[in-house]
Design a protein around this motif. Structure first.
Motif, PDB file in Angstrom:
ATOM      1  N   ILE A   1      15.941 -23.630 -39.944  1.00  8.02           N
ATOM      2  CA  ILE A   1      16.674 -22.586 -39.223  1.00  8.02           C
ATOM      3  C   ILE A   1      15.663 -21.769 -38.427  1.00  8.02           C
ATOM      4  O   ILE A   1      14.727 -21.203 -38.996  1.00  8.02           O
ATOM      5  N   THR A   2      15.839 -21.739 -37.111  1.00 11.34           N
ATOM      6  CA  THR A   2      15.028 -20.871 -36.276  1.00 11.34           C
ATOM      7  C   THR A   2      15.912 -19.726 -35.809  1.00 11.34           C
ATOM      8  O   THR A   2      16.974 -19.952 -35.223  1.00 11.34           O
ATOM      9  N   ALA A   3      15.500 -18.512 -36.105  1.00 10.51           N
ATOM     10  CA  ALA A   3      16.284 -17.346 -35.697  1.00 10.51           C
ATOM     11  C   ALA A   3      15.668 -16.735 -34.446  1.00 10.51           C
ATOM     12  O   ALA A   3      14.488 -16.389 -34.439  1.00 10.51           O
ATOM     13  N   LEU A   4      16.473 -16.656 -33.371  1.00 14.88           N
ATOM     14  CA  LEU A   4      16.042 -15.956 -32.164  1.00 14.88           C
ATOM     15  C   LEU A   4      16.590 -14.544 -32.273  1.00 14.88           C
ATOM     16  O   LEU A   4      17.800 -14.340 -32.319  1.00 14.88           O
ATOM     17  N   VAL A   5      15.696 -13.575 -32.343  1.00 18.22           N
ATOM     18  CA  VAL A   5      16.168 -12.215 -32.570  1.00 18.22           C
ATOM     19  C   VAL A   5      15.629 -11.290 -31.486  1.00 18.22           C
ATOM     20  O   VAL A   5      14.499 -11.433 -31.027  1.00 18.22           O
ATOM     21  N   GLY A   6      16.475 -10.386 -31.032  1.00 19.35           N
ATOM     22  CA  GLY A   6      16.070  -9.435 -30.006  1.00 19.35           C
ATOM     23  C   GLY A   6      17.243  -8.536 -29.682  1.00 19.35           C
ATOM     24  O   GLY A   6      18.358  -8.771 -30.146  1.00 19.35           O
ATOM     25  N   SER A   7      16.992  -7.521 -28.853  1.00 15.75           N
ATOM     26  CA  SER A   7      18.066  -6.589 -28.495  1.00 15.75           C
ATOM     27  C   SER A   7      19.034  -7.242 -27.520  1.00 15.75           C
ATOM     28  O   SER A   7      18.741  -8.303 -26.962  1.00 15.75           O
ATOM     29  N   SER A   8      20.154  -6.584 -27.291  1.00 20.73           N
ATOM     30  CA  SER A   8      21.137  -7.102 -26.337  1.00 20.73           C
ATOM     31  C   SER A   8      20.478  -7.282 -24.970  1.00 20.73           C
ATOM     32  O   SER A   8      19.689  -6.446 -24.546  1.00 20.73           O
ATOM     33  N   GLY A   9      20.781  -8.384 -24.324  1.00 18.41           N
ATOM     34  CA  GLY A   9      20.274  -8.614 -22.980  1.00 18.41           C
ATOM     35  C   GLY A   9      18.854  -9.155 -22.934  1.00 18.41           C
ATOM     36  O   GLY A   9      18.247  -9.219 -21.867  1.00 18.41           O
ATOM     37  N   CYS A  10      18.306  -9.561 -24.084  1.00 20.62           N
ATOM     38  CA  CYS A  10      16.931 -10.067 -24.056  1.00 20.62           C
ATOM     39  C   CYS A  10      16.883 -11.538 -23.648  1.00 20.62           C
ATOM     40  O   CYS A  10      15.811 -12.104 -23.481  1.00 20.62           O
ATOM     41  N   GLY A  11      18.056 -12.163 -23.495  1.00 22.27           N
ATOM     42  CA  GLY A  11      18.079 -13.552 -23.032  1.00 22.27           C
ATOM     43  C   GLY A  11      18.262 -14.566 -24.147  1.00 22.27           C
ATOM     44  O   GLY A  11      18.261 -15.764 -23.906  1.00 22.27           O
ATOM     45  N   LYS A  12      18.455 -14.087 -25.389  1.00 22.29           N
ATOM     46  CA  LYS A  12      18.525 -15.030 -26.523  1.00 22.29           C
ATOM     47  C   LYS A  12      19.751 -15.922 -26.467  1.00 22.29           C
ATOM     48  O   LYS A  12      19.681 -17.122 -26.746  1.00 22.29           O
ATOM     49  N   THR A  13      20.896 -15.348 -26.052  1.00 22.75           N
ATOM     50  CA  THR A  13      22.110 -16.167 -25.953  1.00 22.75           C
ATOM     51  C   THR A  13      22.005 -17.176 -24.811  1.00 22.75           C
ATOM     52  O   THR A  13      22.455 -18.321 -24.929  1.00 22.75           O
ATOM     53  N   THR A  14      21.363 -16.761 -23.722  1.00 23.34           N
ATOM     54  CA  THR A  14      21.139 -17.694 -22.611  1.00 23.34           C
ATOM     55  C   THR A  14      20.314 -18.890 -23.088  1.00 23.34           C
ATOM     56  O   THR A  14      20.633 -20.046 -22.768  1.00 23.34           O
ATOM     57  N   LEU A  15      19.279 -18.611 -23.890  1.00 22.43           N
ATOM     58  CA  LEU A  15      18.459 -19.705 -24.428  1.00 22.43           C
ATOM     59  C   LEU A  15      19.311 -20.663 -25.247  1.00 22.43           C
ATOM     60  O   LEU A  15      19.236 -21.875 -25.096  1.00 22.43           O
TER      61      LEU A  15
END
Lengths: 295, 217
Positions: free
Chosen positions: A30-44
């Protein structure tokens, strides 16, 4: 194995949502991409099943550039769990879970059988099979979403803030369930979250992102907690606020064996068993991740 | 009452003609509204053109349409196809905006996750977007059905108006009973059309009765 190679995504000439991002994701982890809203994580995340195509760079799965794959076929081999469950409101639970097997050419009977099995796997009462999504609780809907994502037996599972819309008790329950499932199934899971506690709990590896999907730090939860790369990461994981900096309180329990642990603000966060005043030492590998990784 | 019994065959014949003249435009209106509505939903340029032109058609009086259509369709003035064509245009004009709204207001989350599951664009339309727009389409179709059944009567002015004949004839002969029978028959016809639509809708859209119906356990 999933690899991002120099990926940039720009929407309509604005600042890039993702700016020259490169990362190799550990297979069957499991790799967790974590960051604030708008950091691009969902786009990734959405680049992995071609819901979004990079402006520059490429995304590879097992060494193959997925730009050459038909999006529809690619998506049928990748599980996807969105925040709001994304269930089809006009289909019953059993039919929602059957969607991918049917798209992959399974017979109706085989798809239903597979769906019933998966309901058991994710801990759903078989009596719910003929309910519509609107008749389920939020936690049940997310379980159905997980079952549906697993139905095509994918190697890769994408989870986009999967437990963000349920209450804390249900969320904790679903998180444990995810760990239990992963212990058995060993999928390559990419989890997007803004909740650092969730990232540390579920992630074998955690990638902390700044805006523009800039990697602030990439490592195991223990690495990041022990050694935050910079003040951004320290602030993000809460160590700057003293939440993670724990000390043993001078106060003892009545029998003297348990010691109270407090954070930097002096607030109690738990107890630690210290028989005869000696602190225990734990195996650094969380129990749910202890199994041998195959392949 | 005796008038009705004496003329029962005539009234039945007129009712059947009325039903036929109404049913065809209702079906055409539904199919055209779905296709044009989808086009308008997807293509910004098409949206303005399609919506504006049908708004304009709606402002043309029906009698004027009956006069114009034979020229456009190359039909005879008294051909019933003129009535069917005119009613179809009104049906589309009535329903189109509702259809576009229905498609516009589909949940983007559901569309996105269905896409992520691996539906092809065609599969997505037939299996997800069209069924989910179903309740809105049905509501608009019921309005179209009622207005078409009542509007068809105007066709009596060119001799093809089903039960509308009872209005013109009753008026000319100064025979109120005939007019009342006509009104009641049109109402009953509209009502039975509506019942059919509701039943078809219930069979085709079983989930809408279960939206938030029972409490989750």
């Amino acid at each position: 194995m999933i690899e991002f190679v120099g990926v940039t995504k720009t929407y309509d000439g604005g600042a890039p949502a993702v700016d020259n991002f490169s990362l190799r994701l550990a297979p069957r982890r499991i790799t967790a991409l974590v960051g604030s809203s708008g950091c691009g994580k969902t786009t990734l995340l959405r680049m992995i099943n071609r819901m979004v195509d990079p402006t520059v760079g490429r995304v590879e799965i097992d060494g193959e550039d997925i730009a050459g794959r038909r999006p529809v076929g690619l998506r049928r081999g990748i599980g996807y769990v969105p925040q709001d469950s994304g269930l089809l409101p006009h289909r019953r639970v059993i039919d929602n879970i059957s969607v991918v097997p049917l798209l992959n050419g399974a017979t109706r009977a085989a798809a239903r059988l597979r769906a019933s099995e998966l309901m058991a796997v994710v801990g759903l009462d078989p009596a719910l099979a003929h309910r519509y999504p609107a008749q389920l609780s939020g936690g049940q809907r997310q379980r159905v979403a997980v079952a549906r994502a697993l139905a095509g037996n994918p190697n890769i599972l994408l989870m986009d803030e999967p437990f963000g819309a349920v209450d804390p008790i249900v969320r904790a329950d679903l998180q444990q369930e995810t760990l239990r499932l992963q212990h058995e199934l060993r999928k390559t899971i990419v989890l997007v979250t803004h909740d650092i506690d969730e990232a540390f709990l579920l992630g074998d590896e955690v990638v902390v992102l700044r805006p523009g999907a800039q990697v602030a730090q990439h490592g195991t939860p223990a690495d990041i907690l022990a050694d935050p790369a910079d003040s951004f990461v320290a602030a993000f994981i809460g160590s700057a606020r003293g939440k993670r900096r724990l000390t043993i309180s001078a106060q003892r329990s009545v029998d003297g064996a348990d010691r109270v642990v407090v954070d930097a603000g002096g607030y109690p966060v738990g107890v630690i068993a210290a028989p005869e005043g000696r602190l225990p030492v734990a195996d650094p590998t969380p129990r749910s991740r202890g199994a041998q990784v195959v392949g | 009452m005796s008038w009705l019994l004496d003329n029962f065959t005539l009234v039945t014949e007129l009712a059947l003609q009325h039903a036929r003249l109404s049913a065809v435009p209702i079906v055409v209106g539904l199919l055209a509204s779905i296709s044009l509505g989808w086009l308008a939903h997807r293509v910004r340029a098409a949206r303005l053109i399609v919506l504006t032109s049908f708004s304009l058609i709606f402002t043309v009086p029906s009698l004027a349409l009956f006069v114009l259509l034979p020229l456009v369709l190359n039909t005879r003035v008294l051909d019933e196809r003129n009535v069917i064509a005119a009613m179809s245009l009104y049906a589309i004009a009535t329903m189109l905006r509702g259809a576009v709204d229905g498609f516009d207001h589909l949940s983007p989350g559901v569309t996105r996750s269905a896409t992520a599951l691996g539906y092809s664009p065609t599969g997505l339309f037939w299996k997800v977007q069209l069924p989910l727009a179903g309740p809105v389409l049905l509501a608009n179709l019921r309005v179209v059905s009622a207005s078409t059944v009542s509007l068809v009567s105007v066709g009596a002015l060119i001799g093809k108006g089903g039960l509308g004949y009872l209005f013109t004839n009753g008026f000319q002969r100064n025979h109120p009973t005939e007019i009342v029978v006509g009104i009641v028959a049109v109402l009953l016809l509209a009502l039975s059309f509506d019942v059919v639509l509701v039943l078809v809708g219930r069979a085709a859209l079983p989930w809408i009765r279960n939206l938030g119906g029972t409490s989750p356990t």
